[in-house]
Design an enzyme around this catalytic site. Structure first.
Site, PDB file in Angstrom:
ATOM      1  N   LYS A 167       0.851  -1.188   0.000  1.00 36.15           N
ATOM      2  CA  LYS A 167       0.000   0.000   0.000  1.00 36.15           C
ATOM      3  C   LYS A 167       0.889   1.241   0.000  1.00 36.15           C
ATOM      4  CE  LYS A 167      -4.423   0.599   2.381  1.00 36.15           C
ATOM      5  NZ  LYS A 167      -5.093   0.402   3.677  1.00 36.15           N
TER       6      LYS A 167
HETATM    7  O1  G3P Z   1      -8.018   1.050   5.466  1.00 37.50           O
HETATM    8  C1  G3P Z   1      -8.240   2.409   5.460  1.00 37.50           C
HETATM    9  C2  G3P Z   1      -9.637   2.903   5.753  1.00 37.50           C
HETATM   10  O2  G3P Z   1     -10.576   1.908   5.574  1.00 37.50           O
HETATM   11  C3  G3P Z   1      -9.771   3.691   7.010  1.00 37.50           C
HETATM   12  O3  G3P Z   1     -11.095   3.896   7.424  1.00 37.50           O
HETATM   13  O4  G3P Z   1     -12.740   4.583   9.132  1.00 37.50           O
HETATM   14  O5  G3P Z   1     -10.301   5.148   9.464  1.00 37.50           O
HETATM   15  O6  G3P Z   1     -11.651   6.313   7.747  1.00 37.50           O
HETATM   16  P1  G3P Z   1     -11.457   5.037   8.494  1.00 37.50           P
END
Ligand code: G3P
Length: 214
Positions: free
Chosen positions: A83
């Protein structure tokens, strides 16, 4: 649509993987930090638990560092997808790693043009963060629809991996828009299973079954 688990917590991953509907896992530095474990130890367990693409994020901010880290991460297990962040250096690293046959997931995508550039740099996946756009009053899923349309227009092999999913509504919208992958927190995947009428219906069936002569 493929379903990935957005977590680095091996217990949660095992619990959700047991449903038999999971195709891969995505992690990020924040999710790894929550586990209190080393990145390598967490990754090794995840690779054992799920046989599918496992995203592991680089933390260097310069292309050379990302490339070195990416090569090291990819060498840990054949299912690892590296990533890289959507930055100038991230794009440069994406091009180099992709040309070496290493699959790259370009993360922190907040507008379709970023996704288009990542696809052109050879990304296997782009990760639009829909929930975080919703958080600032924008319509995150609009970016998903645009990316699906753009990749389709030009037959790009890059997959739209919807990230920052916060609810079953995001998940269903992603599927209706033709997104390739939805990565969901374990709690959201478990929410997808549930409907109050299912529970009520089952309760009634079991109660009525008691009335059947044995
Ligand atoms: O993997 C990255 C992403 O899904 C993060 O989500 O909820 O931290 O915005 P969030």
């Amino acid at each position: 649509m493929k379903i990935f688990i957005d977590s680095a917590d091996i217990e949660q991953i095992r619990e959700v993987a047991a449903l038999g509907v999971v195709d891969g896992v995505t992690t990020n530095p924040s999710l790894v930090a929550k586990t209190g474990r080393s990145f390598e130890a967490a990754l090794a367990d995840i690779c054992d638990a799920v046989d599918g693409p496992i995203s592991a994020e680089v933390v260097s901010t310069e292309a050379d560092g990302m490339i070195e880290e990416g090569r090291r991460l990819a060498g840990l297990h054949p299912n690892i997808v590296v990533k890289c962040p959507m930055t100038v250096d991230g794009l440069r690293a994406t091009r180099v790693l992709s040309d070496e046959g290493i699959r790259v997931n370009v993360t922190l995508i907040f507008q379709p043009a970023q996704g288009l550039l990542a696809a052109k740099a050879g990304a296997a996946y782009v990760s639009p963060f829909v929930g975080r756009l919703d958080d600032i009053g924008e319509y995150g899923m609009g970016m998903v629809a645009a990316l699906v349309e753009i990749f389709d227009n030009y037959d790009y092999p890059t997959e739209v991996l919807v990230a920052s999913i916060r609810s079953p509504l995001h998940f269903v919208e992603a599927a209706r828009m033709g997104a390739h992958v939805a990565t969901c927190p374990p709690a959201v995947i478990l929410q997808l299973v549930k409907h109050p009428l299912t529970d009520i219906g089952l309760e009634r069936f079991l109660a009525d079954w008691q009335k059947v002569p044995k």
